[in-house]
Every structure is written in C-alpha cells, then in structure tokens.
Design a protein around this motif. Structure first.
Motif, PDB file in Angstrom:
ATOM      1  N   ASP A  96       0.847  -1.196   0.000  1.00  0.00           N
ATOM      2  CA  ASP A  96       0.000   0.000   0.000  1.00  0.00           C
ATOM      3  C   ASP A  96       0.885   1.249   0.000  1.00  0.00           C
ATOM      4  O   ASP A  96       1.949   1.269   0.617  1.00  0.00           O
ATOM      5  CB  ASP A  96      -0.878   0.045   1.260  1.00  0.00           C
ATOM      6  CG  ASP A  96      -1.924  -1.054   1.272  1.00  0.00           C
ATOM      7  OD1 ASP A  96      -2.188  -1.617   0.194  1.00  0.00           O
ATOM      8  OD2 ASP A  96      -2.443  -1.353   2.363  1.00  0.00           O
ATOM      9  N   PHE A  97       0.420   2.265  -0.639  1.00  0.00           N
ATOM     10  CA  PHE A  97       1.067   3.581  -0.547  1.00  0.00           C
ATOM     11  C   PHE A  97       0.008   4.639  -0.818  1.00  0.00           C
ATOM     12  O   PHE A  97      -1.099   4.336  -1.284  1.00  0.00           O
ATOM     13  CB  PHE A  97       2.252   3.703  -1.536  1.00  0.00           C
ATOM     14  CG  PHE A  97       1.890   3.536  -2.981  1.00  0.00           C
ATOM     15  CD1 PHE A  97       1.541   4.632  -3.755  1.00  0.00           C
ATOM     16  CD2 PHE A  97       1.896   2.284  -3.585  1.00  0.00           C
ATOM     17  CE1 PHE A  97       1.202   4.484  -5.095  1.00  0.00           C
ATOM     18  CE2 PHE A  97       1.569   2.130  -4.927  1.00  0.00           C
ATOM     19  CZ  PHE A  97       1.221   3.227  -5.685  1.00  0.00           C
ATOM     20  N   ASP A  98       0.350   5.851  -0.517  1.00  0.00           N
ATOM     21  CA  ASP A  98      -0.579   6.967  -0.748  1.00  0.00           C
ATOM     22  C   ASP A  98      -0.143   7.765  -1.976  1.00  0.00           C
ATOM     23  O   ASP A  98       1.050   7.814  -2.302  1.00  0.00           O
ATOM     24  CB  ASP A  98      -0.605   7.923   0.448  1.00  0.00           C
ATOM     25  CG  ASP A  98      -1.319   7.323   1.652  1.00  0.00           C
ATOM     26  OD1 ASP A  98      -1.981   6.276   1.491  1.00  0.00           O
ATOM     27  OD2 ASP A  98      -1.203   7.897   2.748  1.00  0.00           O
ATOM     28  N   VAL A  99      -1.094   8.405  -2.589  1.00  0.00           N
ATOM     29  CA  VAL A  99      -0.788   9.403  -3.618  1.00  0.00           C
ATOM     30  C   VAL A  99      -1.319  10.740  -3.096  1.00  0.00           C
ATOM     31  O   VAL A  99      -2.481  10.831  -2.677  1.00  0.00           O
ATOM     32  CB  VAL A  99      -1.431   9.059  -4.970  1.00  0.00           C
ATOM     33  CG1 VAL A  99      -1.315  10.222  -5.940  1.00  0.00           C
ATOM     34  CG2 VAL A  99      -0.777   7.824  -5.546  1.00  0.00           C
ATOM     35  N   VAL A 100      -0.454  11.750  -3.095  1.00  0.00           N
ATOM     36  CA  VAL A 100      -0.810  13.052  -2.530  1.00  0.00           C
ATOM     37  C   VAL A 100      -0.732  14.117  -3.621  1.00  0.00           C
ATOM     38  O   VAL A 100       0.247  14.175  -4.373  1.00  0.00           O
ATOM     39  CB  VAL A 100       0.145  13.427  -1.369  1.00  0.00           C
ATOM     40  CG1 VAL A 100      -0.302  14.736  -0.714  1.00  0.00           C
ATOM     41  CG2 VAL A 100       0.211  12.309  -0.344  1.00  0.00           C
ATOM     42  N   ASN A 101      -1.761  14.926  -3.693  1.00  0.00           N
ATOM     43  CA  ASN A 101      -1.758  16.056  -4.636  1.00  0.00           C
ATOM     44  C   ASN A 101      -0.967  17.207  -4.021  1.00  0.00           C
ATOM     45  O   ASN A 101      -1.394  17.826  -3.046  1.00  0.00           O
ATOM     46  CB  ASN A 101      -3.202  16.492  -4.933  1.00  0.00           C
ATOM     47  CG  ASN A 101      -3.267  17.650  -5.934  1.00  0.00           C
ATOM     48  OD1 ASN A 101      -2.242  18.214  -6.310  1.00  0.00           O
ATOM     49  ND2 ASN A 101      -4.473  17.991  -6.363  1.00  0.00           N
ATOM     50  N   LEU A 102       0.193  17.490  -4.595  1.00  0.00           N
ATOM     51  CA  LEU A 102       1.052  18.564  -4.061  1.00  0.00           C
ATOM     52  C   LEU A 102       0.748  19.920  -4.693  1.00  0.00           C
ATOM     53  O   LEU A 102       1.308  20.932  -4.283  1.00  0.00           O
ATOM     54  CB  LEU A 102       2.528  18.230  -4.334  1.00  0.00           C
ATOM     55  CG  LEU A 102       3.105  17.005  -3.641  1.00  0.00           C
ATOM     56  CD1 LEU A 102       4.572  16.836  -4.050  1.00  0.00           C
ATOM     57  CD2 LEU A 102       3.001  17.140  -2.132  1.00  0.00           C
ATOM     58  N   GLY A 103      -0.098  19.952  -5.707  1.00  0.00           N
ATOM     59  CA  GLY A 103      -0.347  21.195  -6.428  1.00  0.00           C
ATOM     60  C   GLY A 103      -1.448  22.018  -5.794  1.00  0.00           C
ATOM     61  O   GLY A 103      -1.992  21.688  -4.733  1.00  0.00           O
ATOM     62  N   THR A 104      -1.747  23.119  -6.480  1.00  0.00           N
ATOM     63  CA  THR A 104      -2.819  24.012  -5.999  1.00  0.00           C
ATOM     64  C   THR A 104      -4.089  23.842  -6.832  1.00  0.00           C
ATOM     65  O   THR A 104      -5.096  24.484  -6.540  1.00  0.00           O
ATOM     66  CB  THR A 104      -2.369  25.483  -6.090  1.00  0.00           C
ATOM     67  OG1 THR A 104      -2.063  25.783  -7.456  1.00  0.00           O
ATOM     68  CG2 THR A 104      -1.149  25.738  -5.222  1.00  0.00           C
ATOM     69  N   LEU A 105      -4.002  23.012  -7.857  1.00  0.00           N
ATOM     70  CA  LEU A 105      -5.170  22.803  -8.717  1.00  0.00           C
ATOM     71  C   LEU A 105      -5.726  21.393  -8.500  1.00  0.00           C
ATOM     72  O   LEU A 105      -4.952  20.455  -8.278  1.00  0.00           O
ATOM     73  CB  LEU A 105      -4.772  22.972 -10.190  1.00  0.00           C
ATOM     74  CG  LEU A 105      -4.371  24.383 -10.612  1.00  0.00           C
ATOM     75  CD1 LEU A 105      -3.673  24.370 -11.966  1.00  0.00           C
ATOM     76  CD2 LEU A 105      -5.597  25.292 -10.658  1.00  0.00           C
ATOM     77  N   PRO A 106      -7.033  21.260  -8.583  1.00  0.00           N
ATOM     78  CA  PRO A 106      -7.608  19.927  -8.458  1.00  0.00           C
ATOM     79  C   PRO A 106      -7.237  19.049  -9.648  1.00  0.00           C
ATOM     80  O   PRO A 106      -7.166  19.541 -10.778  1.00  0.00           O
ATOM     81  CB  PRO A 106      -9.120  20.189  -8.404  1.00  0.00           C
ATOM     82  CG  PRO A 106      -9.320  21.596  -8.775  1.00  0.00           C
ATOM     83  CD  PRO A 106      -8.019  22.306  -8.751  1.00  0.00           C
ATOM     84  N   LEU A 107      -7.000  17.802  -9.367  1.00  0.00           N
ATOM     85  CA  LEU A 107      -6.642  16.854 -10.419  1.00  0.00           C
ATOM     86  C   LEU A 107      -7.848  16.000 -10.784  1.00  0.00           C
ATOM     87  O   LEU A 107      -8.687  15.697  -9.938  1.00  0.00           O
ATOM     88  CB  LEU A 107      -5.495  15.945  -9.951  1.00  0.00           C
ATOM     89  CG  LEU A 107      -4.194  16.640  -9.532  1.00  0.00           C
ATOM     90  CD1 LEU A 107      -3.167  15.600  -9.107  1.00  0.00           C
ATOM     91  CD2 LEU A 107      -3.653  17.499 -10.660  1.00  0.00           C
ATOM     92  N   VAL A 108      -7.877  15.641 -12.050  1.00  0.00           N
ATOM     93  CA  VAL A 108      -8.925  14.716 -12.498  1.00  0.00           C
ATOM     94  C   VAL A 108      -8.303  13.366 -12.834  1.00  0.00           C
ATOM     95  O   VAL A 108      -8.980  12.476 -13.338  1.00  0.00           O
ATOM     96  CB  VAL A 108      -9.683  15.274 -13.716  1.00  0.00           C
ATOM     97  CG1 VAL A 108     -10.439  16.532 -13.348  1.00  0.00           C
ATOM     98  CG2 VAL A 108      -8.727  15.535 -14.880  1.00  0.00           C
ATOM     99  N   GLY A 109      -7.038  13.229 -12.551  1.00  0.00           N
ATOM    100  CA  GLY A 109      -6.385  11.956 -12.789  1.00  0.00           C
ATOM    101  C   GLY A 109      -4.877  12.094 -12.734  1.00  0.00           C
ATOM    102  O   GLY A 109      -4.343  13.179 -12.448  1.00  0.00           O
ATOM    103  N   HIS A 110      -4.199  11.006 -12.970  1.00  0.00           N
ATOM    104  CA  HIS A 110      -2.739  11.012 -13.048  1.00  0.00           C
ATOM    105  C   HIS A 110      -2.306   9.657 -13.592  1.00  0.00           C
ATOM    106  O   HIS A 110      -3.132   8.774 -13.810  1.00  0.00           O
ATOM    107  CB  HIS A 110      -2.112  11.287 -11.681  1.00  0.00           C
ATOM    108  CG  HIS A 110      -2.512  10.309 -10.638  1.00  0.00           C
ATOM    109  ND1 HIS A 110      -3.601  10.490  -9.823  1.00  0.00           N
ATOM    110  CD2 HIS A 110      -1.999   9.109 -10.302  1.00  0.00           C
ATOM    111  CE1 HIS A 110      -3.729   9.467  -9.025  1.00  0.00           C
ATOM    112  NE2 HIS A 110      -2.776   8.605  -9.286  1.00  0.00           N
ATOM    113  N   THR A 111      -1.011   9.520 -13.784  1.00  0.00           N
ATOM    114  CA  THR A 111      -0.477   8.281 -14.349  1.00  0.00           C
ATOM    115  C   THR A 111       0.573   7.704 -13.410  1.00  0.00           C
ATOM    116  O   THR A 111       1.386   8.449 -12.863  1.00  0.00           O
ATOM    117  CB  THR A 111       0.175   8.558 -15.723  1.00  0.00           C
ATOM    118  OG1 THR A 111      -0.795   9.182 -16.564  1.00  0.00           O
ATOM    119  CG2 THR A 111       0.640   7.282 -16.372  1.00  0.00           C
ATOM    120  N   PHE A 112       0.517   6.385 -13.231  1.00  0.00           N
ATOM    121  CA  PHE A 112       1.568   5.681 -12.482  1.00  0.00           C
ATOM    122  C   PHE A 112       2.497   4.991 -13.466  1.00  0.00           C
ATOM    123  O   PHE A 112       2.039   4.402 -14.441  1.00  0.00           O
ATOM    124  CB  PHE A 112       0.970   4.554 -11.624  1.00  0.00           C
ATOM    125  CG  PHE A 112       0.090   5.014 -10.504  1.00  0.00           C
ATOM    126  CD1 PHE A 112       0.629   5.602  -9.385  1.00  0.00           C
ATOM    127  CD2 PHE A 112      -1.274   4.804 -10.572  1.00  0.00           C
ATOM    128  CE1 PHE A 112      -0.196   5.997  -8.345  1.00  0.00           C
ATOM    129  CE2 PHE A 112      -2.094   5.187  -9.532  1.00  0.00           C
ATOM    130  CZ  PHE A 112      -1.548   5.790  -8.426  1.00  0.00           C
TER     131      PHE A 112
END
Lengths: 216, 185
Positions: free
Chosen positions: B77-93
C-alpha cells in the motif's frame, strides 16, 4: 585772473544750456503727431483646456483591485474598467502599457507561447458580467499580447481617442495560454509557469487631440 | 586676452546649439493624461502528485519503492498526494521493476485505488477502483484528487519466482488538471 577764467566758463555753460533748450523745444515741434486707440470694453477671456483620464472599475466589477489566483493553462480571467476623458479637451492616441514584475516565464514567451496574455476589448455600453458579453458592438482594442510586449505603450486599434466626457468601457482579459507541462513526482519541468506570480500595473494614456485654429 | 574672448564665444555658441536640440519646440509640445492602476497580482496554479508511504509526509521528487523476496507475491500500500494548488482529475503511475524482466516475464502488476484511503481487511471502505492488471507497469487513474488531498493505492503481484524492487513514479500532465475556466469579475 582766476575770476576771469571762472566767469568765462560760466558764460560758456549758460550759452550751451540755452542752446540745448532751444533745440529740444524745436525738436518736439517737429515730431508732434495725433494718436488714436480702440479698446474692447469687455475683456476677452482665453481659458486653457484640461486633459484628464480617469479609471474606475466597470459596473459590477472589481477592476484590477482583486488578485487573479491559481490560473490553469487555458484559463481566462476578465476584468472590467471604465476610462473617462474628464477634461475639456478631446483626446487621441489612447494606449496601454503594462509594467510586469515577477516570474519570468509568465512575462516572456520561451520557444512556445507560455506567458500570460492581455487582450483589451471595448463596448459602447456596460458589459454583462454574468457571461462577459457586450450587447453593442464589441471592438478589439488590443489583440492578445504577451506581457513582455506591453512594456512599451500599445496603441488602441479602433478607439483612437475620446471626445470630451466620453467613457470607454473596457474588458481586459488575462489568460494563460493552454500548454502542456508534465510533472514527475510533484516536480515541475525547468522554466515552468506553475506556481508563478506577477504584479501588474496598467497605465492607460491619452494625448490631446491635434491643436486647432479657429476663425470667428 | 583675445584668445580668451574667442574661447568664451565658442562655448556660448555650443551651449546655444545644445539648448536648441534639447528643448522641445513649442510645436511638438503636447499635453498627455494617464490613468494608472494599483498593482494587480496574477498567479498561476500548479499541478503535481507524488507517492508516499501510507500516512507519511510526501516529498516532492521522491519515488516510492517496495521490495519483495523471491517466490513471494507483492502487496504494497502507498498513498498518492496532490502537491499542487489545482484539483486533479487523474494522473499516471509508472511502476518499474528492478531488475527488469523481459516482456511477458515481467511480474504481472495489479493496481487498486481506494479513494477514501481506508483499507479494512483488504477491502476499501466506500468502494475500490481497479486500475487494471498488466506487465508494462503503466496505469492511469481518473479519480479526482483535491489540492492537498490523498488516497491510498495497493500494488500487488502474484507469486513470483524472482526477487525484485518496484519503483512507483507519478506523472501529472495538463490533461489531468481541471478544465480551463472563464471568469468575469
């Protein structure tokens, strides 16, 4: 001996004085002339005009008084200001320059269009802030230009001047061009626009209309 | 004496010419008026996410790694954290295994995402989102993530004959950020 000398000197002086007096009286007689003068009864008044340009937020707008925050690529933020030529002289040469300080990538383009853009449009009536539309004829005064290009005054392309008391209702659009930046593990690429900030000072300038010669 | 007089005359003439050049003529004089705004600040947002240990502090630029021994399956298990100031609608691993195995011999990776971040007995409270199973290690999430928000991810492999280390990198492109907006105020 000395007394005789003194007497002669006095005689010569008296003769000279009498001669000069006669000459002076004679000369006045030669140059005597008649003079006439006409003076207007009511003094003519000549006032200088004034040239004054003022800026206030457009109806319902915050103008430039509020921060534009958290722009994403493609975002457009419109602000509205009214310019009034409040003097007694008509103007010409309406122009805008913007002093920008802060993150360089937001001010100057690199190899791609990255920097913030400013667009200025005018409307003959107040803008509708619910959707940013103009019910009259919209005129583009300054086409989208990167901030760096506005460090020098840019002339309005359609509204070149304002008559006395005229109001120019402007929509000033600030946009961040759509662009692709990919971050890896939260780190942005070199030269990123992300997280950048700029401070902008907008200066609108007008010049007096051409001097006029009137004949009445 | 004569020499001094000539020099003075020359200097005076030069000054007169300079004055003529520097002082604008009356014909060129023009009144100008300006209206200047106060300083207006405009700021761009930022976007980016990083993988971090469960409940741990995120560190920008750091990959997340997990190792497993030979003949043992991986479940990490691990976490993914949004470090930006804008909301994300997704990302890629991108999950890479080391040592690398050629093509189909790579470990088969399965990634499951828990938006609420609350795993319980291997199940995600609120429902889990499967990002698929493959050997390439590339997975795309379309789960929204608010600025500063985090969710939990589980990466697993079935029993595998070799020992390996998995390295998780998170990429966020423009397409993974909220859509552009138009504001009027």
């Amino acid at each position: 001996m000395d007394r005789i000398k003194m007497k002669n000197t006095l005689r010569i002086g008296a003769v000279a004085l009498i001669g000069l007096s006669a000459l002076s009286i004679g000369a006045n007689g030669v140059y005597a002339t008649l003079n006439a003068k006409a003076t207007n009864v009511t003094p003519q008044v000549a006032d200088s005009g004034t040239l004054s340009l003022t800026m206030i937020p457009g109806t319902g707008s915050a103008g430039f008084g509020t921060k534009i925050d958290n722009l994403a690529p493609g975002d457009v933020s419109n602000r509205y200001v009214d310019l009034t030529n409040g003097g007694t002289l008509a103007s010409t040469g309406l122009s805008l320059d913007v002093v920008a300080t802060g993150t360089p990538s937001l001010i100057t383009d690199g190899s791609t269009s990255k920097a913030l853009r400013v667009t200025v449009k005018s409307c003959p009536v107040a803008w509708d802030l619910t959707n940013g539309t103009c019910t009259g004829t919209t005129k583009t005064e300054i086409a989208a230009a990167p901030l760096s290009s506005l460090s020098a005054a840019r002339a309005f392309t359609t509204t070149t001047g304002l008559t006395v008391g005229a109001i120019s209702r402007l929509q000033v659009s600030i946009s961040l061009p759509d662009q692709s930046e990919t971050t890896l593990n939260g780190v942005a690429p070199v030269g990123t626009v992300q997280g950048g900030s700029v401070s902008l000072t907008y200066s609108f300038t007008e010049a007096q209309a051409s001097p006029a010669t009137t004949n009445r | 004496m004569m020499k001094h007089t000539r020099s003075a005359s020359a200097v005076a003439a030069l000054l007169a010419v300079l004055l003529l050049l520097l002082v604008p003529s009356t014909a060129a004089a023009q009144t100008r008026a300006a209206a200047r705004s106060a300083v207006a600040v405009t700021a761009a947002g930022s976007w980016g996410a990083v993988a971090a240990p469960v409940g741990g502090a995120p560190v920008a630029g750091r990959s997340f790694t997990a190792s497993t021994s030979a003949f043992v399956g991986l479940s990490q298990d691990f976490d993914v954290v949004n470090l930006g100031t804008l909301p994300l609608v997704g990302h890629t691993f991108q999950i890479r295994t080391d040592p690398g195995f050629a093509g189909p011999r790579n470990p088969t990776l399965t990634v499951v995402l828990c938006p609420t971040g609350a795993w319980k007995a291997g199940r995600c409270a609120g429902g889990e989102v499967s990002l698929g199973t493959n050997t390439s290690g590339n997975f795309t999430s379309t789960v929204p993530l608010a600025p500063g928000g985090r969710y939990s991810v589980n990466v697993s492999t079935p029993w595998y004959w070799g020992a390996f280390t998995s390295t998780v990198n998170v990429s966020v492109a423009r397409d993974h950020v909220r859509a552009a907006t138009l504001t009027n105020n």
